[in-house]
Design a protein around this motif. Structure first.
Motif, PDB file in Angstrom:
ATOM      1  N   GLU A 237       0.843  -1.200   0.000  1.00 25.73           N
ATOM      2  CA  GLU A 237       0.000   0.000   0.000  1.00 25.73           C
ATOM      3  C   GLU A 237       0.877   1.249   0.000  1.00 25.73           C
ATOM      4  OE1 GLU A 237      -3.291   0.258   2.800  1.00 25.73           O
ATOM      5  OE2 GLU A 237      -3.188  -1.924   3.060  1.00 25.73           O
ATOM      6  N   PHE A 238       0.622   2.132  -0.947  1.00 26.20           N
ATOM      7  CA  PHE A 238       1.396   3.372  -1.051  1.00 26.20           C
ATOM      8  C   PHE A 238       1.338   4.164   0.248  1.00 26.20           C
ATOM      9  CE2 PHE A 238       1.423   7.965  -2.031  1.00 26.20           C
ATOM     10  CZ  PHE A 238       2.686   8.073  -2.596  1.00 26.20           C
ATOM     11  N   ASN A 239       0.184   4.202   0.898  1.00 25.71           N
ATOM     12  CA  ASN A 239       0.023   5.001   2.114  1.00 25.71           C
ATOM     13  C   ASN A 239       0.821   4.486   3.302  1.00 25.71           C
ATOM     14  OD1 ASN A 239      -1.636   6.799   0.837  1.00 25.71           O
ATOM     15  ND2 ASN A 239      -3.532   6.054   1.747  1.00 25.71           N
ATOM     16  N   LYS A 240       1.422   3.291   3.169  1.00 24.19           N
ATOM     17  CA  LYS A 240       2.248   2.747   4.254  1.00 24.19           C
ATOM     18  C   LYS A 240       3.734   3.078   4.079  1.00 24.19           C
ATOM     19  CE  LYS A 240      -0.910  -0.888   5.695  1.00 24.19           C
ATOM     20  NZ  LYS A 240      -1.115  -2.340   5.906  1.00 24.19           N
ATOM     21  N   LEU A 241       4.063   3.768   2.989  1.00 27.36           N
ATOM     22  CA  LEU A 241       5.442   4.205   2.794  1.00 27.36           C
ATOM     23  C   LEU A 241       5.880   5.053   3.990  1.00 27.36           C
ATOM     24  CD1 LEU A 241       7.676   4.245   0.488  1.00 27.36           C
ATOM     25  CD2 LEU A 241       6.758   6.486  -0.119  1.00 27.36           C
ATOM     26  N   ASN A 242       7.031   4.710   4.608  1.00 27.16           N
ATOM     27  CA  ASN A 242       7.456   5.482   5.781  1.00 27.16           C
ATOM     28  C   ASN A 242       8.901   5.979   5.717  1.00 27.16           C
ATOM     29  OD1 ASN A 242       8.816   3.074   6.322  1.00 27.16           O
ATOM     30  ND2 ASN A 242       7.473   2.483   8.011  1.00 27.16           N
ATOM     31  N   LYS A 243       9.619   5.648   4.634  1.00 28.75           N
ATOM     32  CA  LYS A 243      10.983   6.151   4.461  1.00 28.75           C
ATOM     33  C   LYS A 243      11.238   6.404   2.971  1.00 28.75           C
ATOM     34  CE  LYS A 243      13.251   3.923   8.432  1.00 28.75           C
ATOM     35  NZ  LYS A 243      12.104   3.286   9.074  1.00 28.75           N
TER      36      LYS A 243
ATOM     37  N   VAL B  42       6.862  10.555   7.144  1.00 30.23           N
ATOM     38  CA  VAL B  42       7.831   9.861   6.304  1.00 30.23           C
ATOM     39  C   VAL B  42       9.208  10.466   6.565  1.00 30.23           C
ATOM     40  CG1 VAL B  42       8.517   9.295   3.946  1.00 30.23           C
ATOM     41  CG2 VAL B  42       6.091   9.428   4.533  1.00 30.23           C
ATOM     42  N   LYS B  43      10.169   9.619   6.906  1.00 30.97           N
ATOM     43  CA  LYS B  43      11.538  10.074   7.138  1.00 30.97           C
ATOM     44  C   LYS B  43      12.311  10.085   5.824  1.00 30.97           C
ATOM     45  CE  LYS B  43      11.402  10.378  11.696  1.00 30.97           C
ATOM     46  NZ  LYS B  43      11.529  11.688  12.363  1.00 30.97           N
ATOM     47  N   VAL B  44      13.055  11.172   5.589  1.00 29.16           N
ATOM     48  CA  VAL B  44      13.824  11.320   4.356  1.00 29.16           C
ATOM     49  C   VAL B  44      15.319  11.237   4.687  1.00 29.16           C
ATOM     50  CG1 VAL B  44      14.318  12.793   2.373  1.00 29.16           C
ATOM     51  CG2 VAL B  44      12.013  12.755   3.356  1.00 29.16           C
TER      52      VAL B  44
ATOM     53  N   LYS C 234      17.399  12.584   8.221  1.00 25.66           N
ATOM     54  CA  LYS C 234      18.582  11.874   8.718  1.00 25.66           C
ATOM     55  C   LYS C 234      19.661  11.883   7.647  1.00 25.66           C
ATOM     56  CE  LYS C 234      20.303   7.322  10.204  1.00 25.66           C
ATOM     57  NZ  LYS C 234      21.429   7.919  10.923  1.00 25.66           N
ATOM     58  N   THR C 235      20.860  12.334   8.022  1.00 33.03           N
ATOM     59  CA  THR C 235      21.984  12.299   7.086  1.00 33.03           C
ATOM     60  C   THR C 235      22.767  11.000   7.273  1.00 33.03           C
ATOM     61  OG1 THR C 235      23.333  13.579   8.639  1.00 33.03           O
ATOM     62  CG2 THR C 235      22.203  14.791   6.897  1.00 33.03           C
ATOM     63  N   LEU C 236      23.297  10.506   6.178  1.00 35.06           N
ATOM     64  CA  LEU C 236      23.970   9.212   6.160  1.00 35.06           C
ATOM     65  C   LEU C 236      25.471   9.392   5.947  1.00 35.06           C
ATOM     66  CD1 LEU C 236      21.375   7.489   3.806  1.00 35.06           C
ATOM     67  CD2 LEU C 236      21.538   7.228   6.296  1.00 35.06           C
ATOM     68  N   THR C 237      26.241   8.434   6.419  1.00 38.29           N
ATOM     69  CA  THR C 237      27.694   8.482   6.280  1.00 38.29           C
ATOM     70  C   THR C 237      28.203   7.178   5.673  1.00 38.29           C
ATOM     71  OG1 THR C 237      27.955   7.684   8.557  1.00 38.29           O
ATOM     72  CG2 THR C 237      28.022  10.069   8.222  1.00 38.29           C
ATOM     73  N   ASP C 238      29.398   7.226   5.130  1.00 41.42           N
ATOM     74  CA  ASP C 238      29.991   6.077   4.453  1.00 41.42           C
ATOM     75  C   ASP C 238      30.137   4.892   5.403  1.00 41.42           C
ATOM     76  OD1 ASP C 238      31.203   4.698   2.342  1.00 41.42           O
ATOM     77  OD2 ASP C 238      33.217   5.329   2.948  1.00 41.42           O
ATOM     78  N   GLY C 239      29.690   3.725   4.955  1.00 41.30           N
ATOM     79  CA  GLY C 239      29.833   2.504   5.746  1.00 41.30           C
ATOM     80  C   GLY C 239      28.746   2.294   6.768  1.00 41.30           C
ATOM     81  N   GLU C 240      27.883   3.270   6.945  1.00 44.58           N
ATOM     82  CA  GLU C 240      26.789   3.122   7.894  1.00 44.58           C
ATOM     83  C   GLU C 240      25.857   2.005   7.439  1.00 44.58           C
ATOM     84  OE1 GLU C 240      23.101   5.899   9.630  1.00 44.58           O
ATOM     85  OE2 GLU C 240      24.720   6.784   8.460  1.00 44.58           O
ATOM     86  N   GLU C 241      25.376   1.211   8.407  1.00 50.69           N
ATOM     87  CA  GLU C 241      24.430   0.146   8.071  1.00 50.69           C
ATOM     88  C   GLU C 241      23.064   0.454   8.658  1.00 50.69           C
ATOM     89  OE1 GLU C 241      23.696  -4.679   8.559  1.00 50.69           O
ATOM     90  OE2 GLU C 241      25.749  -3.882   8.673  1.00 50.69           O
TER      91      GLU C 241
END
Length: 245
Positions: free
Chosen positions: A58-64, A89-91, A144-151
């Motif tokens: 369901e499109f409405n369940k998109l959360n990220k 929704v978190k970007v 949320k910002t991401l960094t190299d190698g983050e899991e």
């Protein structure tokens, strides 16, 4: 197109300035997370919704939503997606891309066009104005910002690979469970062949080459390219060949 359990490549038909093309966002999910990787051109909300719901989600369940980089064909419909959803929704994006996506910095493709305007043809000025308006209308905040190698601890484990070159903060994603690489615009498939993006489209080709070398540490069985779709079979060998060409 199903890639693995909880991984679907979407196929969005586009017509940009009279040219037909297909772009390939990716949908990834598990019991708690439904994540869209990249968000199409402006005006593609209905197509993205339709493609997501074809997968049975369901499109409405998109959360990220995770953005591989700042280009307008990757962020264009995000603001519309966020406005249309009832839930939060978190970007996500790399820290180097944040200021371009939220409008604090001029996107690199727009800045490059701007430098050519003085001696450019009228057609170039029209493209610039259209692109500028597009970027102004699709600014979004990054949660949320991401960094190299983050899991990311969801969907079987998603490793963030910092792969600058196409843009300053481009990232690719390695899905551990299915050994799938979401390449963004680091690679493309052309006539069934995995190839590097043309040098003329990249922000920094030296960085791009270093980014390609970083991929060799991962055991990759499938590549999803935003332009060109799926590539399978001896991926690491193919990347080594690209680096030699």
């Amino acid at each position: 197109m199903k890639i693995a359990n909880g991984v679907e490549m979407l196929e969005i038909n586009s017509n940009i300035m009279g040219m037909d093309s297909v772009i390939n966002p990716t949908l990834i999910w598990d019991k708690d997370t439904i994540m869209l990787v990249d968000a199409g051109y402006p005006g593609q909300l209905s197509k993205i919704r339709e493609e997501i719901e074809k997968t049975g989600i369901e499109f409405n369940k998109l959360n990220k939503v995770l953005l591989t980089h700042q280009d307008i064909d990757h962020i264009g419909s995000l603001s519309s997606i966020l406005e249309s959803l009832p839930n939060e929704v978190k970007v996500f994006a790399h820290i180097e891309e944040k200021a371009y996506i939220n409008g604090e910095k001029v996107p690199v493709k727009l800045a490059e066009l701007e430098t050519k305007l003085k001696n450019g043809a009228e057609e170039l000025k029209m493209i610039y104005e259209k692109l500028k308006t597009g970027f102004e209308n699709c600014k979004v905040n990054i949660d949320k910002t991401l960094t190299d190698g983050e899991e990311l601890q969801c969907c079987g484990g998603i490793i963030v690979i910092f792969t600058p070159g196409h843009t300053p903060g481009h990232i690719s994603l390695y899905l551990k469970e299915s050994k799938t690489l979401i390449a963004g615009d680091l690679l493309m498939v052309k006539s069934g062949k995995l190839v590097a993006f043309p040098d003329s489209i990249n922000f920094d080709n030296n960085l791009n080459e270093k980014s390609l070398k970083k991929l060799l540490k991962y055991d990759i069985e499938t590549v999803i390219c935003y332009h060109g779709g799926i590539y399978k079979g001896k991926v690491n060998e193919r990347i080594e060949r690209i680096l030699r060409e």
